[in-house]
Design a protein around this motif. Structure first.
Motif: not given
Length: 165
Positions: A46, A77, A108-114, A116
């Motif tokens: 992470s 990243t 609402n539809k993106v992954d948590p990394e994106t 953030q």
């Protein structure tokens, strides 16, 4: 100590994963380079964990805290993408897309990394535009009159209720 350090450049080395910082020591006027190894960093690690490790390390924390969080996140990243097998050009293109704010994008539809990363970019944009006390064009308690908007009424929100509570 941090007020005597001026960060000039920052970057990464891929083999072994290392965060590299070039800075000027204002006390002595000397230019210095600091290498911060990213220990136990692999494609499954992470990025938040690595950032916290760097911030909690007493030798590196004074340098890492001077960086913008979005910049540090972007560089780490890129290292993670490289360890995952992505080329440098593809990783940079992916990071550019993550750092671009589009009004039509549904976060609402993106992954948590994106998500953030988008939030960090929004915070940075907000801080650039924010007016603070002490700024030359700061005004306290600004009042703005807006043009009246025609309110459309509908049957369901008429305010009259047939049901007694």
């Amino acid at each position: 100590m941090t007020d005597t350090i001026e960060i000039l450049k920052c970057g990464v080395r891929f083999e072994p994963p290392t965060f590299v910082l070039t800075y000027k020591d204002r006390k002595t006027g000397k230019f210095r380079r600091r290498s911060m190894p990213l220990r136990n960093f692999n494609k499954l690690t992470s990025i938040d964990t690595i950032i916290e490790d760097l911030k909690s390390n007493p030798r590196h924390s004074k340098f890492v805290r001077l960086l913008l969080p979005a910049q540090l996140q972007r560089l780490l990243t890129i290292v993670k993408d490289k360890l995952s097998g992505l080329s440098l050009e593809a990783s940079i293109a992916r990071n550019d897309a993550m750092d671009t704010l589009r009004p039509d994008e549904n976060l609402n539809k993106v992954d948590p990394e994106t998500l953030q990363r988008k939030k960090l970019v929004m915070d940075l944009s907000f801080e650039k535009k924010r007016k603070k006390p002490g700024d030359p064009d700061f005004q306290y308690n600004v009042e703005v009159d807006f043009e009246p908007v025609e309110v459309k009424t509908s049957e369901w929100d008429s305010g009259e209720s047939d049901i007694d509570f």
